[in-house]
Design a protein around this motif. Structure first.
Motif, PDB file in Angstrom:
ATOM      1  N   ILE A 194       0.856  -1.195   0.000  1.00  0.00           N
ATOM      2  CA  ILE A 194       0.000   0.000   0.000  1.00  0.00           C
ATOM      3  C   ILE A 194       0.887   1.238   0.000  1.00  0.00           C
ATOM      4  N   LYS A 195       0.712   2.079  -0.985  1.00  0.00           N
ATOM      5  CA  LYS A 195       1.649   3.175  -1.243  1.00  0.00           C
ATOM      6  C   LYS A 195       1.777   4.157  -0.088  1.00  0.00           C
ATOM      7  N   THR A 196       0.667   4.405   0.631  1.00  0.00           N
ATOM      8  CA  THR A 196       0.719   5.419   1.690  1.00  0.00           C
ATOM      9  C   THR A 196       1.392   4.916   2.966  1.00  0.00           C
ATOM     10  N   VAL A 197       1.687   3.633   3.051  1.00  0.00           N
ATOM     11  CA  VAL A 197       2.364   3.070   4.228  1.00  0.00           C
ATOM     12  C   VAL A 197       3.851   2.956   3.929  1.00  0.00           C
ATOM     13  N   GLN A 198       4.646   3.575   4.760  1.00  0.00           N
ATOM     14  CA  GLN A 198       6.089   3.606   4.524  1.00  0.00           C
ATOM     15  C   GLN A 198       6.840   2.521   5.288  1.00  0.00           C
ATOM     16  N   GLN A 199       6.310   2.116   6.455  1.00  0.00           N
ATOM     17  CA  GLN A 199       7.008   1.155   7.312  1.00  0.00           C
ATOM     18  C   GLN A 199       6.035   0.134   7.876  1.00  0.00           C
ATOM     19  N   ALA A 200       6.495  -1.108   7.985  1.00  0.00           N
ATOM     20  CA  ALA A 200       5.705  -2.142   8.652  1.00  0.00           C
ATOM     21  C   ALA A 200       5.749  -1.894  10.154  1.00  0.00           C
ATOM     22  N   ARG A 201       4.613  -2.091  10.815  1.00  0.00           N
ATOM     23  CA  ARG A 201       4.540  -1.904  12.271  1.00  0.00           C
ATOM     24  C   ARG A 201       4.223  -3.246  12.914  1.00  0.00           C
ATOM     25  N   VAL A 202       5.147  -3.704  13.762  1.00  0.00           N
ATOM     26  CA  VAL A 202       5.010  -5.009  14.415  1.00  0.00           C
ATOM     27  C   VAL A 202       4.984  -4.806  15.921  1.00  0.00           C
ATOM     28  N   ALA A 203       3.958  -5.342  16.585  1.00  0.00           N
ATOM     29  CA  ALA A 203       3.837  -5.230  18.036  1.00  0.00           C
ATOM     30  C   ALA A 203       4.426  -6.465  18.701  1.00  0.00           C
ATOM     31  N   LEU A 204       5.257  -6.245  19.725  1.00  0.00           N
ATOM     32  CA  LEU A 204       5.835  -7.333  20.512  1.00  0.00           C
ATOM     33  C   LEU A 204       4.999  -7.491  21.777  1.00  0.00           C
ATOM     34  N   VAL A 205       4.427  -8.678  21.966  1.00  0.00           N
ATOM     35  CA  VAL A 205       3.523  -8.934  23.093  1.00  0.00           C
ATOM     36  C   VAL A 205       3.997 -10.174  23.833  1.00  0.00           C
ATOM     37  N   GLY A 206       4.163 -10.055  25.151  1.00  0.00           N
ATOM     38  CA  GLY A 206       4.604 -11.215  25.915  1.00  0.00           C
ATOM     39  C   GLY A 206       4.593 -10.961  27.403  1.00  0.00           C
ATOM     40  N   SER A 207       4.880 -12.006  28.165  1.00  0.00           N
ATOM     41  CA  SER A 207       4.904 -11.914  29.619  1.00  0.00           C
ATOM     42  C   SER A 207       6.081 -11.070  30.083  1.00  0.00           C
ATOM     43  N   VAL A 208       6.032 -10.666  31.341  1.00  0.00           N
ATOM     44  CA  VAL A 208       7.148  -9.944  31.946  1.00  0.00           C
ATOM     45  C   VAL A 208       8.408 -10.815  31.870  1.00  0.00           C
ATOM     46  N   GLY A 209       9.504 -10.232  31.386  1.00  0.00           N
ATOM     47  CA  GLY A 209      10.773 -10.951  31.323  1.00  0.00           C
ATOM     48  C   GLY A 209      10.944 -11.873  30.138  1.00  0.00           C
ATOM     49  N   ALA A 210       9.995 -11.858  29.194  1.00  0.00           N
ATOM     50  CA  ALA A 210      10.095 -12.766  28.044  1.00  0.00           C
ATOM     51  C   ALA A 210      11.185 -12.351  27.063  1.00  0.00           C
ATOM     52  N   GLY A 211      11.536 -11.047  27.067  1.00  0.00           N
ATOM     53  CA  GLY A 211      12.620 -10.592  26.196  1.00  0.00           C
ATOM     54  C   GLY A 211      12.178  -9.731  25.040  1.00  0.00           C
ATOM     55  N   LYS A 212      11.077  -8.992  25.195  1.00  0.00           N
ATOM     56  CA  LYS A 212      10.576  -8.137  24.112  1.00  0.00           C
ATOM     57  C   LYS A 212      11.547  -6.994  23.824  1.00  0.00           C
ATOM     58  N   SER A 213      11.904  -6.244  24.857  1.00  0.00           N
ATOM     59  CA  SER A 213      12.815  -5.107  24.678  1.00  0.00           C
ATOM     60  C   SER A 213      14.193  -5.576  24.226  1.00  0.00           C
ATOM     61  N   THR A 214      14.634  -6.696  24.762  1.00  0.00           N
ATOM     62  CA  THR A 214      15.941  -7.243  24.392  1.00  0.00           C
ATOM     63  C   THR A 214      15.950  -7.663  22.922  1.00  0.00           C
ATOM     64  N   PHE A 215      14.820  -8.167  22.436  1.00  0.00           N
ATOM     65  CA  PHE A 215      14.729  -8.538  21.020  1.00  0.00           C
ATOM     66  C   PHE A 215      14.905  -7.305  20.149  1.00  0.00           C
ATOM     67  N   PHE A 216      14.198  -6.213  20.488  1.00  0.00           N
ATOM     68  CA  PHE A 216      14.372  -4.992  19.692  1.00  0.00           C
ATOM     69  C   PHE A 216      15.817  -4.528  19.734  1.00  0.00           C
ATOM     70  N   ASN A 217      16.411  -4.462  20.923  1.00  0.00           N
ATOM     71  CA  ASN A 217      17.798  -4.005  21.031  1.00  0.00           C
ATOM     72  C   ASN A 217      18.733  -4.850  20.172  1.00  0.00           C
ATOM     73  N   SER A 218      18.459  -6.142  20.112  1.00  0.00           N
ATOM     74  CA  SER A 218      19.316  -7.048  19.337  1.00  0.00           C
ATOM     75  C   SER A 218      19.172  -6.794  17.836  1.00  0.00           C
ATOM     76  N   VAL A 219      17.925  -6.654  17.355  1.00  0.00           N
ATOM     77  CA  VAL A 219      17.709  -6.356  15.935  1.00  0.00           C
ATOM     78  C   VAL A 219      18.328  -5.013  15.587  1.00  0.00           C
ATOM     79  N   ASN A 220      18.147  -4.046  16.463  1.00  0.00           N
ATOM     80  CA  ASN A 220      18.743  -2.725  16.248  1.00  0.00           C
ATOM     81  C   ASN A 220      20.266  -2.814  16.179  1.00  0.00           C
ATOM     82  N   SER A 221      20.850  -3.653  17.020  1.00  0.00           N
ATOM     83  CA  SER A 221      22.306  -3.835  17.031  1.00  0.00           C
ATOM     84  C   SER A 221      22.809  -4.411  15.719  1.00  0.00           C
ATOM     85  N   VAL A 222      22.040  -5.361  15.166  1.00  0.00           N
ATOM     86  CA  VAL A 222      22.455  -5.984  13.899  1.00  0.00           C
ATOM     87  C   VAL A 222      22.572  -4.929  12.807  1.00  0.00           C
ATOM     88  N   PHE A 223      21.584  -4.036  12.706  1.00  0.00           N
ATOM     89  CA  PHE A 223      21.599  -3.029  11.647  1.00  0.00           C
ATOM     90  C   PHE A 223      22.541  -1.867  11.953  1.00  0.00           C
TER      91      PHE A 223
END
Length: 470
Positions: A194-223
């Motif tokens: 869809i032309k008007t959408v520039q970026q995919a938006r993905v929500a991370l959902v999980g229990s406390v301590g599952a590693g949601k924030s750590t997953f983002f930090n890791s993907v960010n680190s790769v790039f």
């Protein structure tokens, strides 16, 4: 809810595992938290399969009993050739292992504390044992518990076999530098349909301590090409993330924007009054909650609140949901937590949002994977956990993705990157499915306005330029 952690030291756990073989142990019951009573023991330990009791006394002894049989309060005398008593002393180099006496039962399956004859735990619902060497098992009291019958702690663990390596991996992954580069290129070149959408938006959902924030930090680190810690991550018993956050990713320091936004949320908790409120989560999915909104478990965001975005567009909505689950805790997911995930999944399905599941901490869950990450799809244990999660969540096995995030590393690792990037690529594939399922009555109108997803928000009137004149 207090954080329940093992009292075993690293050395004690290593010695205990040497008696049990190639297994993982999961803490089921801790008397200092749940109570030194037979009722508390049975509430958490009945019908759990193989278990090991771990008792502690002030003399530095760690001792207990293993059985491969269930506790059921049947009143029967249970035979178990695999059962044994053991002791790990403070100064001993090797643990003591005591097999049962031939033709005698291992334990009496009563509604009392665990009764192995020679050792009776939680006797009369107090923190002590009764010692009767020679009854079912024979040992020297001084060697078993130093003749100190008072307990400072009492724990029970489920014992789960890890299995070996599969002859062939259940998924084929190319662990090469070329594959890593191709994944990065494909992700950076992603272009929403869809032309008007520039970026995919993905929500991370999980229990406390599952590693949601750590997953983002890791993907960010790769790039970024180096370790980053943009999202706050930690190991606290309560959610470290308290705001709704949307994170963009850059390819290198000061580089271009990767066409992906990862949305981090407060962790889920069993109790309704704690953790992320499901009503807030639905509003996040619809795009109504603004970045940095302070989430309140007790009071979901209202339409007239400052943080509520009434005119949410497809650029604000979530295009894919990624459930994040700690692989080490799959066996400990309670029915309350599974019911909460089921409720979320039902609401997500109603919104037509595709879903995947990330199995985090696979290296901590399986020693064979910790030794070589390439074993992740050859590990019998990881495959078993993936199938369990597929069944628990009602998600196809193809949507369950094992990952390892960066935790104690200081340098990037090619194998870790490939698992992370493979997960991101699947997120984008499912985002495409979301866009393809959108009902667009007038394709040309999309060039002039953004598609509204929320059914409870009125679509705007088209501009004069796009109105049809009769």
């Amino acid at each position: 809810m207090p954080v329940v952690t093992s009292s075993l030291s690293e050395d004690q756990q290593k010695k205990l595992l040497s008696l049990l073989g190639h297994v993982r142990i999961h803490l089921l019951y801790k008397a200092s938290v749940h109570g030194f009573t037979a009722l508390a023991f049975h509430n958490r330990c009945d019908i759990q399969g193989p278990t090991v009791i771990v008792a502690y006394n002030a003399g530095g002894f760690v001792f207990g009993a293993y059985t491969s049989q269930d506790y059921t309060q049947s009143g029967a005398k249970v035979s178990d050739e695999e059962a044994f008593l053991y002791s790990i002393s403070a100064g001993g180099s090797k643990p003591l292992r005591v097999a049962g006496i031939n033709r005698q039962c291992a334990f009496t399956d009563e509604a009392t504390g665990p009764n192995y004859g020679a050792l009776v735990f939680l006797h009369e619902n107090v923190a002590k044992i009764v010692s009767n060497p020679g009854e079912n098992f024979t040992f020297q009291a001084a060697e078993m518990h130093g003749e100190d019958l008072a307990l400072t702690e009492f724990e029970v663990y489920r014992v789960e076999g890890l299995g070996d390596l599969l002859a062939k991996p259940w998924r084929n992954i190319r662990w090469t530098a070329e594959r890593r580069q191709q994944l990065m290129k494909d992700i950076q070149n992603y272009d929403p349909e869809i032309k008007t959408v520039q970026q995919a938006r993905v929500a991370l959902v999980g229990s406390v301590g599952a590693g949601k924030s750590t997953f983002f930090n890791s993907v960010n680190s790769v790039f970024r090409g180096n370790m980053t810690s943009q999202a706050i991550a930690g190991t606290a018993g309560k959610s470290v993330t308290t705001q709704f956050r949307t994170y963009t990713i850059k390819a290198g320091k000061g580089g271009g924007i990767v066409p992906l936004i990862l949305c981090d949320t407060m962790g889920l908790e069993e109790n309704a009054e704690a953790g992320l409120n499901i009503e807030d989560l639905v509003n996040i999915f619809k795009g109504h909650i603004k970045d940095r909104y302070q989430l309140n478990p007790l009071t979901p965001l209202q339409m007239d609140s400052p943080g509520f975005k009434k005119q949410a567009t497809l650029n604000d909505a979530i295009h894919c949901v990624a459930y994040v689950v700690d692989t080490c805790k799959v066996s400990l997911l309670t029915q309350k937590m599974l019911d909460k995930f089921a409720d979320i999944r039902k609401k997500t399905n109603n919104l037509g949002i595709p879903q995947i599941l990330l199995m985090t901490k696979v290296d901590e869950a399986c020693p064979l994977v910790a030794g070589d990450l390439k074993n992740v799809y050859r590990s019998v244990y990881i495959q078993r956990k993936a199938r369990e999660l597929s069944e628990f969540f009602g998600i196809p096995l193809s949507c369950v993705l094992p990952v390892k995030s960066y935790s104690d590393e200081l340098e990037l690792d090619q194998d870790i990157d490939i698992l992370l990037l493979t997960a991101v690529q699947q997120m984008l594939n499912y985002t495409d499915s979301f866009f393809e399922n959108q009902v667009i009555e007038d394709r040309e109108a999309v060039d002039h306005q953004e598609l509204y997803r929320s059914n409870d928000v009125t679509r705007p009137v088209l501009s004069q330029k796009t109105k049809h004149h009769v």
